[in-house]
Write a protein that holds these residues in place. Structure first.
Motif: not given
Ligand code: PEP
Ligand code: MN
Length: 340
Positions: A126, A131-132, A164, A182, A184-186, A207, A237, A272, A296, A298
């Motif tokens: 990964r 990046k969010p 992502e 991926q 993301g959660a958001r 996610k 997550r 996360h 998953l 980090e």
């Molecule tokens: C990620 O996995 O890099 C991440 C930002 O996770 P999440 O969307 O679950 O916050």
């Protein structure tokens, strides 16, 4: 609605069922199962259509699916979905470990992490390039340059990449490098993005949203599947609770619940959800004990100077210890971690 074909029904009977479904402007998704062939009917079903299809030759049963998600439901697809990416078999008996840094930072960081996680037993790499971030002032990723470094790490190790994609306009670029995209959660309820990744021929991991119910999450997977992509992985997550000590609360029950409601693989993200490196291993073990198809995690060569999510990142040494413990739990379940 699901059409269950009779055992021994012919190809031409199946074709006639499909034609009848399409003649109403509906979509027919055929699932050639081990024991029986099932046809999922997607769209708004006209009144009396069930009775009409029941009378067709070769049809054994027509069942109205009670859930709002159809293609993602266990009712439609009784067998587990298994997704193969590189040497990883996601959805099978062995948990698949996806590991690497929160974000791609430079070549040395990416390649050294890829080698370390591979050595410890991870089979998917990964790393975030888009990046969010909660704050617009935080590091927001290297973009396509980051994808190129991920690709370099892939060349060095052979590990397939999960990364992502945040925006519809980036889907083609990310898909050029990613083996799994991926969501993301958001972005779990970014329906245009879900549609767009549904048109790809590559697996997608969705996610769970920060406050999403199981139904909302499975409906997000349904979006991807309804656009034609059946290779969807779910990732628990953590959800928002009242406790602020941990970043989120990992809902460990989501693992068996999703396995009951859906045929899609379910992976857990203890990084996360907890936000703290020393909680990652215990929560990873709980997830595997609960039956998660993967994790998953980090990992960073030096979490103290990570540009993103250092406090929850494992050192190489701690990741190695996590892997040994996960293997022990997986073996108790008679499901050792997939060999790479
Ligand atoms: C990620 O996995 O890099 C991440 C930002 O996770 P999440 O969307 O679950 O916050
Ligand atoms: Mn992160």
């Amino acid at each position: 609605m699901i059409v269950v074909m009779a055992a021994g029904s012919s190809d031409s009977e199946l074709a006639a069922v499909r034609e009848r479904i399409e003649s109403k402007g509906l979509k027919a998704q055929i699932n050639l199962g081990v024991e029986r062939t099932v046809v999922g009917v997607v769209g708004s079903i006209p009144p009396d259509f069930k009775d009409e299809v029941e009378l067709l030759e070769g049809v054994s049963d027509v069942v109205m699916i009670s859930k709002p998600y159809k293609l993602a439901s266990r009712e439609f697809h009784p067998d587990d979905t298994i997704i193969k990416v590189g040497s990883a078999v996601i959805g099978g008996p062995s948990p698949v470990i996806m590991a690497g840094p929160c974000s791609v930072e430079d070549e040395e960081q990416m390649v050294s992490t890829a080698k370390a996680v591979k050595k410890a037993g991870a089979t998917v790499l990964r790393g975030g390039a888009f990046k969010p971030r909660t704050s617009p002032y935080s590091f927001r990723g290297m973009g396509e340059d980051g994808l190129k470094l991920l690709n370099l790490a892939k060349q060095e190790t052979g590990l397939p990449i999960i990364t992502e994609v945040m925006a519809t306009e980036d889907v083609d670029t990310v898909a050029k490098y990613a083996d799994i995209l991926q969501i993301g959660a958001r972005n779990m309820q970014n329906y245009n993005l879900l549609d767009a990744v549904g048109e790809l021929g590559k697996p997608v991991m969705v996610k769970r949203g920060l406050a999403a119910s199981y139904e909302e999450w499975l409906l997000a997977a349904e979006y991807v599947m309804a656009s034609g992509n059946e290779e969807v992985i779910l990732c628990e997550r953590g959800i928002r609770g009242f406790e602020s000590f941990t970043r989120f609360t990992l809902d460990v029950a989501a693992v068996p619940v999703v396995q009951r409601l859906s045929h899609l693989p379910i992976v857990a993200d203890p990084s996360h959800s907890t936000g703290k490196w020393y909680l990652v291993t215990p929560v990873a073990l709980a997830s595997v004990a609960a039956g998660a198809h993967g994790l998953l995690i980090e990992v960073h060569p030096n979490p103290d100077i990570a540009k993103c999510d250092g406090p929850q990142s494992l050192t190489f040494e701690n990741f190695d210890m996590l892997m040994q413990q996960v293997d022990a739990i997986a073996s108790v379940r008679k499901q050792p971690v997939a060999a790479n």
